[in-house]
Motif scaffolding. Structure first.
Motif, PDB file in Angstrom:
ATOM      1  N   ALA A 255       0.817  -1.217   0.000  1.00 20.16           N
ATOM      2  CA  ALA A 255       0.000   0.000   0.000  1.00 20.16           C
ATOM      3  C   ALA A 255       0.847   1.261   0.000  1.00 20.16           C
ATOM      4  N   LYS A 256       2.096   1.146   0.471  1.00 18.56           N
ATOM      5  CA  LYS A 256       2.993   2.300   0.448  1.00 18.56           C
ATOM      6  C   LYS A 256       3.465   2.598  -0.970  1.00 18.56           C
ATOM      7  N   ILE A 257       3.434   1.585  -1.824  1.00 16.52           N
ATOM      8  CA  ILE A 257       3.803   1.757  -3.224  1.00 16.52           C
ATOM      9  C   ILE A 257       2.637   2.365  -4.000  1.00 16.52           C
ATOM     10  N   LEU A 258       1.482   1.722  -3.858  1.00 22.29           N
ATOM     11  CA  LEU A 258       0.290   2.191  -4.568  1.00 22.29           C
ATOM     12  C   LEU A 258      -0.941   1.654  -3.862  1.00 22.29           C
ATOM     13  N   ASP A 259      -1.875   2.522  -3.582  1.00 19.13           N
ATOM     14  CA  ASP A 259      -3.105   2.140  -2.895  1.00 19.13           C
ATOM     15  C   ASP A 259      -3.920   1.163  -3.748  1.00 19.13           C
ATOM     16  N   LYS A 260      -4.573   0.213  -3.089  1.00 20.26           N
ATOM     17  CA  LYS A 260      -5.336  -0.799  -3.829  1.00 20.26           C
ATOM     18  C   LYS A 260      -6.484  -0.187  -4.632  1.00 20.26           C
ATOM     19  N   ARG A 261      -7.002   0.941  -4.168  1.00 21.93           N
ATOM     20  CA  ARG A 261      -8.075   1.593  -4.923  1.00 21.93           C
ATOM     21  C   ARG A 261      -7.556   2.104  -6.256  1.00 21.93           C
ATOM     22  N   LYS A 262      -6.285   2.562  -6.256  1.00 21.02           N
ATOM     23  CA  LYS A 262      -5.681   3.019  -7.510  1.00 21.02           C
ATOM     24  C   LYS A 262      -5.478   1.840  -8.464  1.00 21.02           C
ATOM     25  N   LEU A 263      -5.143   0.664  -7.906  1.00 18.46           N
ATOM     26  CA  LEU A 263      -5.011  -0.531  -8.743  1.00 18.46           C
ATOM     27  C   LEU A 263      -6.327  -0.850  -9.451  1.00 18.46           C
ATOM     28  N   VAL A 264      -7.420  -0.764  -8.700  1.00 15.21           N
ATOM     29  CA  VAL A 264      -8.730  -1.048  -9.281  1.00 15.21           C
ATOM     30  C   VAL A 264      -9.066  -0.019 -10.355  1.00 15.21           C
ATOM     31  N   GLN A 265      -8.748   1.230 -10.087  1.00 12.18           N
ATOM     32  CA  GLN A 265      -9.001   2.281 -11.076  1.00 12.18           C
ATOM     33  C   GLN A 265      -8.212   2.035 -12.354  1.00 12.18           C
ATOM     34  N   LEU A 266      -6.966   1.564 -12.200  1.00 11.57           N
ATOM     35  CA  LEU A 266      -6.117   1.295 -13.353  1.00 11.57           C
ATOM     36  C   LEU A 266      -6.671   0.167 -14.219  1.00 11.57           C
ATOM     37  N   CYS A 267      -7.209  -0.860 -13.577  1.00 13.79           N
ATOM     38  CA  CYS A 267      -7.726  -1.978 -14.365  1.00 13.79           C
ATOM     39  C   CYS A 267      -9.055  -1.623 -15.030  1.00 13.79           C
ATOM     40  N   LYS A 268      -9.739  -0.626 -14.507  1.00  9.17           N
ATOM     41  CA  LYS A 268     -11.001  -0.184 -15.104  1.00  9.17           C
ATOM     42  C   LYS A 268     -10.782   0.801 -16.248  1.00  9.17           C
ATOM     43  N   ALA A 269      -9.683   1.556 -16.149  1.00  6.48           N
ATOM     44  CA  ALA A 269      -9.345   2.533 -17.197  1.00  6.48           C
ATOM     45  C   ALA A 269      -7.853   2.401 -17.476  1.00  6.48           C
ATOM     46  N   VAL A 270      -7.503   1.383 -18.246  1.00  5.77           N
ATOM     47  CA  VAL A 270      -6.095   1.062 -18.490  1.00  5.77           C
ATOM     48  C   VAL A 270      -5.457   2.150 -19.363  1.00  5.77           C
ATOM     49  N   PRO A 271      -4.353   2.741 -18.906  1.00  5.61           N
ATOM     50  CA  PRO A 271      -3.656   3.748 -19.722  1.00  5.61           C
ATOM     51  C   PRO A 271      -3.235   3.148 -21.061  1.00  5.61           C
ATOM     52  N   THR A 272      -3.377   3.921 -22.122  1.00  7.86           N
ATOM     53  CA  THR A 272      -3.069   3.411 -23.455  1.00  7.86           C
ATOM     54  C   THR A 272      -1.609   3.590 -23.836  1.00  7.86           C
ATOM     55  N   SER A 273      -0.871   4.394 -23.086  1.00 10.45           N
ATOM     56  CA  SER A 273       0.531   4.640 -23.427  1.00 10.45           C
ATOM     57  C   SER A 273       1.366   4.768 -22.164  1.00 10.45           C
ATOM     58  N   GLU A 274       2.688   4.750 -22.355  1.00 13.03           N
ATOM     59  CA  GLU A 274       3.587   4.917 -21.215  1.00 13.03           C
ATOM     60  C   GLU A 274       3.438   6.295 -20.601  1.00 13.03           C
ATOM     61  N   THR A 275       3.164   7.290 -21.442  1.00 13.06           N
ATOM     62  CA  THR A 275       2.976   8.656 -20.940  1.00 13.06           C
ATOM     63  C   THR A 275       1.756   8.727 -20.026  1.00 13.06           C
ATOM     64  N   GLU A 276       0.664   8.091 -20.455  1.00 10.36           N
ATOM     65  CA  GLU A 276      -0.548   8.080 -19.623  1.00 10.36           C
ATOM     66  C   GLU A 276      -0.303   7.307 -18.332  1.00 10.36           C
ATOM     67  N   MET A 277       0.396   6.180 -18.437  1.00 14.26           N
ATOM     68  CA  MET A 277       0.695   5.379 -17.244  1.00 14.26           C
ATOM     69  C   MET A 277       1.561   6.176 -16.280  1.00 14.26           C
ATOM     70  N   SER A 278       2.536   6.905 -16.809  1.00 14.46           N
ATOM     71  CA  SER A 278       3.424   7.712 -15.981  1.00 14.46           C
ATOM     72  C   SER A 278       2.643   8.776 -15.223  1.00 14.46           C
ATOM     73  N   ALA A 279       1.665   9.363 -15.877  1.00 15.45           N
ATOM     74  CA  ALA A 279       0.858  10.395 -15.229  1.00 15.45           C
ATOM     75  C   ALA A 279       0.043   9.813 -14.078  1.00 15.45           C
ATOM     76  N   VAL A 280      -0.485   8.613 -14.299  1.00 11.22           N
ATOM     77  CA  VAL A 280      -1.273   7.956 -13.250  1.00 11.22           C
ATOM     78  C   VAL A 280      -0.389   7.579 -12.066  1.00 11.22           C
ATOM     79  N   LEU A 281       0.865   7.207 -12.374  1.00 13.06           N
ATOM     80  CA  LEU A 281       1.798   6.748 -11.335  1.00 13.06           C
ATOM     81  C   LEU A 281       2.734   7.868 -10.879  1.00 13.06           C
ATOM     82  N   SER A 282       2.248   9.083 -10.885  1.00  7.86           N
ATOM     83  CA  SER A 282       3.096  10.221 -10.520  1.00  7.86           C
ATOM     84  C   SER A 282       3.650  10.120  -9.108  1.00  7.86           C
ATOM     85  N   THR A 283       2.925   9.420  -8.221  1.00  5.65           N
ATOM     86  CA  THR A 283       3.400   9.254  -6.835  1.00  5.65           C
ATOM     87  C   THR A 283       4.254   8.003  -6.666  1.00  5.65           C
TER      88      THR A 283
END
Length: 307
Positions: A255-283
Motif C-alpha cells: 500500500a505504500k507503493i500504490l493504494d489498492k483503490r488506484k489498482l482497481v481504477q487502473l484496471c477499469k481505465a487502463v492507460p493506453t501509453s507509457e505517458t498516460e501510465m506515468s501520469a497515473v503513477l506520478s506518486t
C-alpha cells in the motif's frame, strides 16, 4: 440465561503485576514442554502477535504468548528456529486454547509450513451460543471482567511487533490476550453442556486451525473483485503482481507503493501509453517499468483467450 453462572471465579490480574519468562532458544522451548508434561499439564493458552503488511513487506509471526494457569511465557519467533516452533505447534498431545485461531494458523502455515495441532478455539462454542463479539467482549460476557490496558486496542494492534526490544505496554497487551482463555474454556464448556451443544462444538473443534479452503491469491482479495469484468480481472492480476514485486524488493507494505483503490481504477481505465501510465503513477514513478510489463502480459493473456 446468565453465562456468568458457568464459570469458576478467575484470578484477578493487576496488569502491572504480570510477570513473564522470555523464550529465545529451541532448547528453552523443549525444556518448557518437557516440564509441562512432567507436571501432568496438558493444556495451555496461546495467542500470537504478527505483522501484516503494515510496516514491512509480507506477513510475519512476531510473538507467541503462552499461559499455563501458573506462569506467562513469551516466545520470540525472530530468535527461535522453525524446528523449535514445530515442537510447540505440532505437538498433538498439548492442547492449545486460542481465540479465533484461523488467521493465526494460516500465518504459521504460510510462513513456516507448520500446522497447529490440538486446538481448542473458544470462538467455536461462543458462536454456537449466538455470540459474535471479540475476545474482550467475550471475557466481559462470560467472566464479568472488563479488560483494561494502557493505550487503545487499535494502537496496540497497529504497533510494530517486529521491533526489539518490545515495550512494556506492548507486552502487557499481549499477555492479557491469553490470561483468561482457560477460564473462558471452562465457562463455555459448562454453558454448552447446559444448552445441549457439546456434541456440536466437539465436532467443529476437530477442524480448528486446519485449512478449510485453499488460500486465494492476493489480487482476488481486493475489494469488489467479484464485481469486476473478466478483462478487468486480468489487468488487476498483473498490476497487483507488479506492485507486489516492487514492495518485496523495497521491503515495504504494498500500500505504500500504490493504494489498492488506484489498482482497481487502473484496471477499469487502463492507460493506453507509457505517458498516460506515468501520469497515473506520478506518486510511484519507480513502479512505471513494472506496470508497463504487466500491461503487456495482461494484453497477451487476453489475446490468447480469444484464439
Amino acid at each position: 440465561m446468565d453465562p456468568t453462572l458457568f464459570y469458576l471465579p478467575p484470578k484477578r490480574y493487576d496488569i502491572n503485576m504480570l510477570s513473564y519468562t522470555i523464550i529465545e532458544t529451541d532448547n528453552e522451548i523443549q525444556q518448557l514442554i518437557t516440564g509441562w508434561k512432567n507436571d501432568g499439564l496438558t493444556s495451555i493458552a496461546m495467542d500470537f502477535e504478527g505483522e501484516f503488511n503494515l510496516h514491512v513487506y509480507g506477513e510475519h509471526l512476531c510473538l507467541v504468548q503462552l499461559y499455563d494457569t501458573r506462569s506467562f511465557y513469551l516466545i520470540d519467533p525472530l530468535k527461535v528456529s522453525k524446528a523449535g516452533l514445530a515442537l510447540l505447534f505440532e505437538d498433538g498431545e498439548l492442547e492449545k486454547i486460542m481465540f479465533d485461531c484461523a488467521s493465526d494458523a494460516s500465518l504459521v502455515r504460510k510462513e513456516f509450513g507448520l500446522q497447529i495441532r490440538n486446538v481448542w478455539d473458544v470462538r467455536i462454542p461462543a458462536l454456537a451460543l449466538g455470540f459474535q463479539g471479540n475476545y474482550t467482549s467475550l471475557v466481559e460476557r462470560n467472566l464479568g471482567i472488563t479488560i483494561q490496558t494502557s493505550g487503545s486496542k487499535k494502537k496496540n494492534q497497529m504497533t510494530n511487533w517486529l521491533k526489539r526490544p518490545l515495550g512494556n505496554e506492548q507486552i502487557q497487551y499481549a499477555l492479557l490476550d491469553v490470561a483468561y482463555l482457560h477460564d473462558l474454556k471452562s465457562s463455555l464448556e459448562n454453558e454448552c453442556q447446559a444448552e445441549g451443544k457439546t456434541k456440536e462444538i466437539l465436532a467443529q473443534m476437530k477442524m480448528a486451525g486446519k485449512e478449510k479452503n485453499k488460500p486465494k491469491p492476493g489480487w482476488m482479495k481486493i475489494c469488489n473483485w467479484k464485481k469486476l469484468q473478466p478483462e478487468e480481472k486480468v489487468y488487476l492480476k498483473y498490476f497487483f503482481i507488479a506492485r507486489d514485486t516492487l514492495a518485496r524488493q523495497w521491503n515495504v507494505p504494498p500500500a505504500k507503493i500504490l493504494d489498492k483503490r488506484k489498482l482497481v481504477q487502473l484496471c477499469k481505465a487502463v492507460p493506453t501509453s507509457e505517458t498516460e501510465m506515468s501520469a497515473v503513477l506520478s506518486t510511484a514513478p519507480k513502479l512505471l517499468p513494472l506496470m508497463m510489463v504487466a500491461k503487456q502480459r495482461a494484453e497477451e493473456e487476453l489475446k490468447s483467450r480469444q484464439r
